[in-house]
Structures are given as structure tokens and as C-alpha cells.
Design a protein around this motif. Sequence first.
Motif, PDB file in Angstrom:
ATOM      1  N   ALA A  22      54.552   5.764 -17.850  1.00 39.42           N
ATOM      2  CA  ALA A  22      53.846   7.041 -18.056  1.00 39.42           C
ATOM      3  C   ALA A  22      52.378   6.900 -17.653  1.00 39.42           C
ATOM      4  CB  ALA A  22      53.970   7.477 -19.514  1.00 39.42           C
ATOM      5  N   LEU A  23      51.785   5.763 -17.956  1.00 33.96           N
ATOM      6  CA  LEU A  23      50.405   5.511 -17.541  1.00 33.96           C
ATOM      7  C   LEU A  23      50.296   5.466 -16.018  1.00 33.96           C
ATOM      8  CD1 LEU A  23      47.448   4.815 -18.092  1.00 33.96           C
ATOM      9  CD2 LEU A  23      48.163   2.419 -18.376  1.00 33.96           C
ATOM     10  N   ILE A  24      51.261   4.840 -15.374  1.00 30.37           N
ATOM     11  CA  ILE A  24      51.269   4.783 -13.913  1.00 30.37           C
ATOM     12  C   ILE A  24      51.318   6.180 -13.331  1.00 30.37           C
ATOM     13  CG2 ILE A  24      52.662   4.088 -11.909  1.00 30.37           C
ATOM     14  CD1 ILE A  24      53.447   1.592 -13.665  1.00 30.37           C
ATOM     15  N   ALA A  25      52.170   7.032 -13.879  1.00 28.49           N
ATOM     16  CA  ALA A  25      52.274   8.414 -13.397  1.00 28.49           C
ATOM     17  C   ALA A  25      50.946   9.151 -13.568  1.00 28.49           C
ATOM     18  CB  ALA A  25      53.392   9.143 -14.135  1.00 28.49           C
ATOM     19  N   LEU A  26      50.300   8.946 -14.701  1.00 37.27           N
ATOM     20  CA  LEU A  26      49.003   9.582 -14.945  1.00 37.27           C
ATOM     21  C   LEU A  26      47.954   9.095 -13.944  1.00 37.27           C
ATOM     22  CD1 LEU A  26      47.299  11.363 -16.933  1.00 37.27           C
ATOM     23  CD2 LEU A  26      46.744   9.219 -18.078  1.00 37.27           C
ATOM     24  N   LEU A  27      47.936   7.786 -13.693  1.00 34.43           N
ATOM     25  CA  LEU A  27      46.964   7.231 -12.748  1.00 34.43           C
ATOM     26  C   LEU A  27      47.242   7.686 -11.314  1.00 34.43           C
ATOM     27  CD1 LEU A  27      46.611   3.640 -14.228  1.00 34.43           C
ATOM     28  CD2 LEU A  27      44.888   5.457 -14.251  1.00 34.43           C
ATOM     29  N   GLN A  28      48.491   7.935 -10.990  1.00 35.15           N
ATOM     30  CA  GLN A  28      48.821   8.437  -9.654  1.00 35.15           C
ATOM     31  C   GLN A  28      48.354   9.874  -9.477  1.00 35.15           C
ATOM     32  OE1 GLN A  28      53.017   7.486  -9.567  1.00 35.15           O
ATOM     33  NE2 GLN A  28      52.643   5.520  -8.571  1.00 35.15           N
ATOM     34  N   GLU A  29      48.316  10.640 -10.564  1.00 30.78           N
ATOM     35  CA  GLU A  29      47.817  12.021 -10.512  1.00 30.78           C
ATOM     36  C   GLU A  29      46.298  12.068 -10.452  1.00 30.78           C
ATOM     37  OE1 GLU A  29      49.276  14.034 -13.948  1.00 30.78           O
ATOM     38  OE2 GLU A  29      51.377  13.830 -13.352  1.00 30.78           O
ATOM     39  N   ARG A  30      45.659  11.105 -11.064  1.00 27.73           N
ATOM     40  CA  ARG A  30      44.190  11.080 -11.156  1.00 27.73           C
ATOM     41  C   ARG A  30      43.675   9.847 -10.426  1.00 27.73           C
ATOM     42  NH1 ARG A  30      46.518  13.395 -15.448  1.00 27.73           N
ATOM     43  NH2 ARG A  30      45.561  15.263 -16.345  1.00 27.73           N
ATOM     44  N   VAL A  31      43.583   9.977  -9.116  1.00 29.61           N
ATOM     45  CA  VAL A  31      43.328   8.817  -8.256  1.00 29.61           C
ATOM     46  C   VAL A  31      41.922   8.229  -8.377  1.00 29.61           C
ATOM     47  CG1 VAL A  31      45.107   9.456  -6.608  1.00 29.61           C
ATOM     48  CG2 VAL A  31      42.773  10.286  -6.279  1.00 29.61           C
ATOM     49  N   HIS A  32      40.999   8.924  -9.037  1.00 31.17           N
ATOM     50  CA  HIS A  32      39.632   8.413  -9.155  1.00 31.17           C
ATOM     51  C   HIS A  32      39.355   7.781 -10.513  1.00 31.17           C
ATOM     52  CE1 HIS A  32      38.661  10.034  -5.284  1.00 31.17           C
ATOM     53  NE2 HIS A  32      39.104  11.220  -5.654  1.00 31.17           N
ATOM     54  N   VAL A  33      40.359   7.746 -11.372  1.00 23.74           N
ATOM     55  CA  VAL A  33      40.199   7.178 -12.703  1.00 23.74           C
ATOM     56  C   VAL A  33      40.336   5.661 -12.629  1.00 23.74           C
ATOM     57  CG1 VAL A  33      41.248   7.038 -15.003  1.00 23.74           C
ATOM     58  CG2 VAL A  33      41.020   9.252 -13.871  1.00 23.74           C
ATOM     59  N   THR A  34      39.441   4.969 -13.333  1.00 21.31           N
ATOM     60  CA  THR A  34      39.554   3.527 -13.506  1.00 21.31           C
ATOM     61  C   THR A  34      39.758   3.255 -14.996  1.00 21.31           C
ATOM     62  OG1 THR A  34      37.174   3.245 -13.756  1.00 21.31           O
ATOM     63  CG2 THR A  34      38.071   3.017 -11.532  1.00 21.31           C
ATOM     64  N   ILE A  35      40.411   2.168 -15.314  1.00 19.33           N
ATOM     65  CA  ILE A  35      40.663   1.862 -16.721  1.00 19.33           C
ATOM     66  C   ILE A  35      40.381   0.401 -17.026  1.00 19.33           C
ATOM     67  CG2 ILE A  35      42.394   3.692 -16.989  1.00 19.33           C
ATOM     68  CD1 ILE A  35      44.536   1.450 -16.966  1.00 19.33           C
ATOM     69  N   GLU A  36      40.101   0.151 -18.295  1.00 21.45           N
ATOM     70  CA  GLU A  36      40.029  -1.209 -18.802  1.00 21.45           C
ATOM     71  C   GLU A  36      41.268  -1.460 -19.641  1.00 21.45           C
ATOM     72  OE1 GLU A  36      37.870  -3.371 -22.361  1.00 21.45           O
ATOM     73  OE2 GLU A  36      36.477  -3.096 -20.678  1.00 21.45           O
ATOM     74  N   ILE A  37      41.924  -2.549 -19.380  1.00 19.70           N
ATOM     75  CA  ILE A  37      43.062  -2.986 -20.176  1.00 19.70           C
ATOM     76  C   ILE A  37      42.512  -4.023 -21.143  1.00 19.70           C
ATOM     77  CG2 ILE A  37      45.317  -4.098 -20.129  1.00 19.70           C
ATOM     78  CD1 ILE A  37      45.239  -3.190 -17.025  1.00 19.70           C
ATOM     79  N   GLY A  38      42.368  -3.647 -22.381  1.00 15.32           N
ATOM     80  CA  GLY A  38      41.812  -4.538 -23.394  1.00 15.32           C
ATOM     81  C   GLY A  38      42.873  -4.956 -24.383  1.00 15.32           C
ATOM     82  N   VAL A  39      42.996  -6.256 -24.598  1.00 12.11           N
ATOM     83  CA  VAL A  39      43.962  -6.781 -25.562  1.00 12.11           C
ATOM     84  C   VAL A  39      43.185  -7.540 -26.634  1.00 12.11           C
ATOM     85  CG1 VAL A  39      45.956  -8.278 -25.917  1.00 12.11           C
ATOM     86  CG2 VAL A  39      45.766  -6.947 -23.810  1.00 12.11           C
ATOM     87  N   HIS A  40      43.490  -7.215 -27.879  1.00 11.59           N
ATOM     88  CA  HIS A  40      42.810  -7.831 -29.020  1.00 11.59           C
ATOM     89  C   HIS A  40      43.788  -8.706 -29.796  1.00 11.59           C
ATOM     90  CE1 HIS A  40      39.203  -5.211 -28.799  1.00 11.59           C
ATOM     91  NE2 HIS A  40      40.061  -4.414 -28.192  1.00 11.59           N
ATOM     92  N   SER A  41      43.265  -9.728 -30.432  1.00 15.95           N
ATOM     93  CA  SER A  41      44.079 -10.561 -31.318  1.00 15.95           C
ATOM     94  C   SER A  41      43.592 -10.364 -32.751  1.00 15.95           C
ATOM     95  CB  SER A  41      43.974 -12.035 -30.929  1.00 15.95           C
ATOM     96  OG  SER A  41      42.697 -12.530 -31.252  1.00 15.95           O
ATOM     97  N   ASP A  42      44.356 -10.911 -33.672  1.00 17.58           N
ATOM     98  CA  ASP A  42      43.873 -10.930 -35.045  1.00 17.58           C
ATOM     99  C   ASP A  42      42.956 -12.144 -35.216  1.00 17.58           C
ATOM    100  OD1 ASP A  42      45.531 -13.165 -35.261  1.00 17.58           O
ATOM    101  OD2 ASP A  42      47.158 -12.022 -36.170  1.00 17.58           O
ATOM    102  N   SER A  43      42.529 -12.385 -36.418  1.00 20.30           N
ATOM    103  CA  SER A  43      41.603 -13.503 -36.650  1.00 20.30           C
ATOM    104  C   SER A  43      42.331 -14.794 -37.008  1.00 20.30           C
ATOM    105  CB  SER A  43      40.618 -13.129 -37.754  1.00 20.30           C
ATOM    106  OG  SER A  43      41.330 -12.860 -38.950  1.00 20.30           O
ATOM    107  N   GLN A  44      43.648 -14.801 -36.905  1.00 20.21           N
ATOM    108  CA  GLN A  44      44.428 -16.000 -37.218  1.00 20.21           C
ATOM    109  C   GLN A  44      44.375 -16.984 -36.050  1.00 20.21           C
ATOM    110  OE1 GLN A  44      45.963 -16.324 -40.272  1.00 20.21           O
ATOM    111  NE2 GLN A  44      44.910 -14.407 -40.726  1.00 20.21           N
ATOM    112  N   GLY A  45      44.325 -18.242 -36.350  1.00 18.42           N
ATOM    113  CA  GLY A  45      44.392 -19.264 -35.315  1.00 18.42           C
ATOM    114  C   GLY A  45      43.065 -19.574 -34.659  1.00 18.42           C
TER     115      GLY A  45
END
Length: 80
Positions: A22-45
Motif C-alpha cells: 500500500a505504501l508503494i502504491a502511495l509513493l507511485q502516485e506521489r512521485v515527489h514524496v521522499t520518506i524516512e524509514i525509521g526503526v526503533h528498538s526497546d531499551s533491552q539489551g
Amino acid sequence: MPVEFEGRTATIRSVSFASLDALIALLQERVHVTIEIGVHSDSQGDPDSNLQITSAQANAVATYLIEHGVNAPRLTARGY
């Protein structure tokens, strides 16, 4: 949008593919949009290990998007 991974790996669980598609489809419709893919962890480890895992997971999401037609310069992958 949450993306699920197999445990503490960078393998995307198949339940996440529909959301990513669904995100891919959205990005294909809005060709000038850039995104950050941010992944967070918990405080364990170990913080360094957590950063390594979250960075790999963010890169796995970016790779999935690129493999499905999103131009790499539109994406920033970052682990936190």
C-alpha cells in the motif's frame, strides 16, 4: 505503519507485505514524496547491538520498496 520482523532479525514477516505494498502504491502516485524509514528498538539489551539490528531492519524495508519500484534516492533508512 508498523512492520513486523522475524524476532531480532531483518527478515520482514509476510503479514507486513500488504502494508508495504500500500505504501508503494502511495509513493507511485506521489512521485515527489521522499520518506524516512525509521526503526526503533526497546531499551533491552546492548545499545550497539540494538542499533545494528534496527539499521538492518530499516535497510530491509528500503530494499523491499526498491525491489518493488520505488527509486532509492526517495528513501532514507535509519535505525534508532
